[in-house]
Write an enzyme that holds these catalytic residues in place. Sequence first.
Site, PDB file in Angstrom:
ATOM      1  N   LYS A 334      -4.166 -18.027  -1.983  1.00  7.33           N
ATOM      2  CA  LYS A 334      -3.178 -17.190  -2.508  1.00  7.33           C
ATOM      3  C   LYS A 334      -2.871 -15.794  -2.034  1.00  7.33           C
ATOM      4  CE  LYS A 334      -2.764 -20.101  -6.518  1.00  7.33           C
ATOM      5  NZ  LYS A 334      -2.813 -20.426  -7.952  1.00  7.33           N
ATOM      6  N   ARG A 368      -9.772 -25.581  -7.186  1.00  6.74           N
ATOM      7  CA  ARG A 368      -8.606 -26.190  -6.745  1.00  6.74           C
ATOM      8  C   ARG A 368      -8.121 -25.571  -5.405  1.00  6.74           C
ATOM      9  NH1 ARG A 368      -2.969 -25.358  -6.316  1.00  6.74           N
ATOM     10  NH2 ARG A 368      -1.633 -27.217  -6.410  1.00  6.74           N
TER      11      ARG A 368
HETATM   12  N1  HH2 Z   1      -1.596 -23.034  -8.182  1.00  8.24           N
HETATM   13  C1  HH2 Z   1      -0.741 -23.827  -7.558  1.00  8.24           C
HETATM   14  C2  HH2 Z   1      -0.099 -24.799  -8.103  1.00  8.24           C
HETATM   15  N2  HH2 Z   1      -0.637 -25.547  -9.094  1.00  8.24           N
HETATM   16  N3  HH2 Z   1      -2.447 -25.720 -10.701  1.00  8.24           N
HETATM   17  C3  HH2 Z   1      -3.321 -25.184 -11.451  1.00  8.24           C
HETATM   18  N4  HH2 Z   1      -4.019 -25.673 -12.214  1.00  8.24           N
HETATM   19  N5  HH2 Z   1      -3.721 -23.846 -10.967  1.00  8.24           N
HETATM   20  C4  HH2 Z   1      -3.459 -23.065  -9.886  1.00  8.24           C
HETATM   21  O1  HH2 Z   1      -3.914 -22.100  -9.750  1.00  8.24           O
HETATM   22  C5  HH2 Z   1      -2.104 -23.802  -9.274  1.00  8.24           C
HETATM   23  C6  HH2 Z   1      -1.810 -24.948  -9.766  1.00  8.24           C
HETATM   24  C7  HH2 Z   1       0.072 -23.133  -6.349  1.00  8.24           C
HETATM   25  O2  HH2 Z   1      -0.558 -23.433  -5.090  1.00  8.24           O
HETATM   26  P1  HH2 Z   1      -0.205 -24.429  -4.218  1.00  8.24           P
HETATM   27  O3  HH2 Z   1       0.028 -25.834  -4.758  1.00  8.24           O
HETATM   28  O4  HH2 Z   1      -0.861 -24.521  -2.877  1.00  8.24           O
HETATM   29  O5  HH2 Z   1       1.616 -23.960  -3.979  1.00  8.24           O
HETATM   30  P2  HH2 Z   1       2.902 -24.252  -4.368  1.00  8.24           P
HETATM   31  O6  HH2 Z   1       3.122 -24.014  -5.902  1.00  8.24           O
HETATM   32  O7  HH2 Z   1       3.755 -23.602  -3.562  1.00  8.24           O
HETATM   33  O8  HH2 Z   1       3.294 -25.725  -4.169  1.00  8.24           O
END
Ligand code: HH2
Length: 394
Positions: A334, A368
């Site tokens: 992030k 995660r």
């Molecule tokens: N962060 C993201 C998405 N889902 N869920 C939880 N519980 N906690 C988090 O910190 C979290 C999450 C964002 O990361 P990512 O899935 O890699 O990216 P994107 O939202 O662009 O798909």
Amino acid sequence: MVTVVQAKGEELERAFSTLGFLNSEAALHVEAGRTEWFFCRGLTEPLPRRLHAALIGEGIVRYEAADGTAILLGGCRSAWRALLARFPDEPGWTEIGERIAKSLGLPWSLRAVTRLAGEDWHWGERTYVMGILNVTPDSFSDGGKYLDLGAAVAHAEKMLAEGADFIDVGGESTRPGADPVPESEELRRVVPVVEAIVKRLSARVSVDTYKSAVAKAAVEAGAAVINDVTGLRGDPRMAEVAAELGVPIILQHIQGSPKNMQQDPRYVSVVPEVLQGLKDSADRALAAGVRPENIIVDPGFGFGKRLEHNLTLLARLAELRTLGYPVLSGTSRKSMVGAVLGLPVSERVEGTAATVALSVAGRADIVRVHDVGIMVRTVKVADATFRDQLVVRR
Ligand code: HH2
């Protein structure tokens, strides 16, 4: 017979010497003063492994007699509050938990373990690793890579082989500024992938969605956990649907929505405000009929937070334990990592490993992550240090 005594001053010094520890060690603790100590004697059974893990997970210090018949437990009030809310149901230990709760005037409830995908998950024994699988064209770090079903399944298989405990499947990017995806499109992206991973790989899957219809369809396709980044604020039906489905739900904190959350996030004091937001989400879930052992909380790194908010939340992650629920930490690749290092998404692995180790030190139950193999190793070292080495034995 087991006796439990709240030990202070001279009594505490006597407890230390009974266990064979030096007066200097006792004097240090007696002077420090903020710790609430309980001396338990007459234990006939060895301390169950699971209770050991729970004590450590909550930051309770333990001094044990070499023969295992007596134990001195110390922790600040917030650590005791967190432990007592999740005290494991072990024969003989329920009375001890009850006595401690009564002495401290804290609520006493026995929380069952979480049933996840047909298994009991005993929080506190180790940190679980959630591998990220985004079936989106636009996710911030892996967008477009796993849109094809075959590529998605292959990536899930790789993460499982590297040690992921479960796979988080998401069909809508929640990166800052992202537009919502229509429900029909999210269903089309997510359901076949969940079904394939569960059937072909026998994997445990969580579904990253705030839409109740997507959560329902994914659970019907085999998902075992709902991951709601809006903490029940995105869809008024989500709480009821989660209660009906009877699966664990991750409630994440967010200020605003993904579209506007990074425009001007503000807090007077970020930790108490995030705690309050999570408590409100958990209370909403409980009111709808979600069982307490099915609630997992998450501070939501990067979700309506500036760099300093994210770093403060990570440094003070252990405070989330006072809510009495398992905690998930999602820092992987992030911007908080990128901003500290001045590096793009592709070069944030080491920085992420640092945040993962700090999350374990902050008593996270789940991390995660994108880079599963590296983070599984990071977690193992952090677990060996923080979960297994805090007991003091003569
Ligand atoms: N962060 C993201 C998405 N889902 N869920 C939880 N519980 N906690 C988090 O910190 C979290 C999450 C964002 O990361 P990512 O899935 O890699 O990216 P994107 O939202 O662009 O798909």
